[in-house]
Design an enzyme around this catalytic site. Sequence first.
Site, mmCIF file in Angstrom:
data_model
loop_
_atom_site.group_PDB
_atom_site.id
_atom_site.type_symbol
_atom_site.label_atom_id
_atom_site.label_comp_id
_atom_site.label_asym_id
_atom_site.label_seq_id
_atom_site.Cartn_x
_atom_site.Cartn_y
_atom_site.Cartn_z
ATOM 1 N N ASP A 102 39.176 44.571 39.428
ATOM 2 C CA ASP A 102 39.764 43.409 38.775
ATOM 3 C C ASP A 102 41.012 43.798 37.984
ATOM 4 O O ASP A 102 41.314 44.980 37.813
ATOM 5 C CB ASP A 102 38.747 42.771 37.824
ATOM 6 C CG ASP A 102 37.603 42.094 38.562
ATOM 7 O OD1 ASP A 102 37.802 41.702 39.731
ATOM 8 O OD2 ASP A 102 36.514 41.959 37.969
ATOM 9 N N ARG B 142 37.152 46.469 45.271
ATOM 10 C CA ARG B 142 38.271 45.626 44.838
ATOM 11 C C ARG B 142 38.203 45.456 43.316
ATOM 12 O O ARG B 142 37.515 44.583 42.817
ATOM 13 C CB ARG B 142 38.211 44.278 45.547
ATOM 14 C CG ARG B 142 38.484 44.369 47.031
ATOM 15 C CD ARG B 142 38.318 43.025 47.731
ATOM 16 N NE ARG B 142 39.202 42.018 47.170
ATOM 17 C CZ ARG B 142 39.355 40.790 47.679
ATOM 18 N NH1 ARG B 142 38.685 40.435 48.765
ATOM 19 N NH2 ARG B 142 40.164 39.915 47.124
ATOM 20 N N ARG C 30 30.876 45.367 33.814
ATOM 21 C CA ARG C 30 31.326 44.924 32.491
ATOM 22 C C ARG C 30 30.260 44.080 31.792
ATOM 23 O O ARG C 30 30.134 44.109 30.562
ATOM 24 C CB ARG C 30 32.638 44.170 32.624
ATOM 25 C CG ARG C 30 33.800 45.097 33.023
ATOM 26 C CD ARG C 30 34.981 44.326 33.582
ATOM 27 N NE ARG C 30 35.495 43.359 32.625
ATOM 28 C CZ ARG C 30 36.312 42.361 32.959
ATOM 29 N NH1 ARG C 30 36.692 42.203 34.222
ATOM 30 N NH2 ARG C 30 36.737 41.523 32.044
#
Length: 284
Positions: A54, A52, A203
């Site tokens: 972002d 999933r 990230r």
Amino acid sequence: MRLRLDLSYDGTDFHGWARQPGGRRTVQETLEEALRVVTRAAAPYELTVAGRTDAGVHARGQVAHVGMADEVWAEHGEKLLKRLAGRLPKDVRVWRVAPAPEGFDARFSAIWRRYAYRVADQAGGVDPLLRGHVLWHDRPLDIDAMNEAAEGLLGEHDFAAYCKKREGATTIREMQQLFWTRRADGVLEATVRADAFCHNMVRSLVGALLFVGDGHRPPSWPAKVLAAGVRDSAVHVVRPVGLTLEEVGYPAAALLAARSVEARNMRTLKTAADNPSSVCGGCD
């Protein structure tokens, strides 16, 4: 029947994969609505995805599955790809739709996901033709120092220091690959492969490694943050612009169902007693 979909999308104008309240544009809602329209279904479809992503994150090798009545597949299967191509917006494409093997689950059957993160450190900024897929870092980056730091993050660890914690979810992951290369055009590209990822993990890791690359921290620092097990205010979650889900790996068909069951179990870290020959690199 269960169908497997292989797809890609430019995440720039999407609020992530998952459906959201308030009518925000998401990849899941866009695909489910397109499937409903082209198959003239009375009820909406519900897609399950391997990862999933972002808001703003791209995907080149995303995988999903969906349930579809046998008679609907028999009627529309041969023309489904072309009809989806005509219905979907240009920033999302489905490349393959086919009946999934027995036991296949796009999310829980996966044994690894591979992401890439792309960064430009040229003084002049990012090539305008790449601006939607490459982050600009305004300091020169030492790729050797970044790769040295990345080695301390490989293996199975609790990545709580690099994740946004979610209630009831584990942050234990196995980092299988983490390294940087510099392309011919000067763009730095991180390959990040793990059995699974928790929220903001890639990230955050990239943010820590960039801090090493530009000289703010020594190569030993990211592993020390990992071992501390808590969020460090110096670890920045970099922007999603440079992140792309490149590929999802699955086991042989005979192992799909077993993997799906295994992946649902809450994980715990293996200790030296569990595996006396194991070595925990960068744990202290």
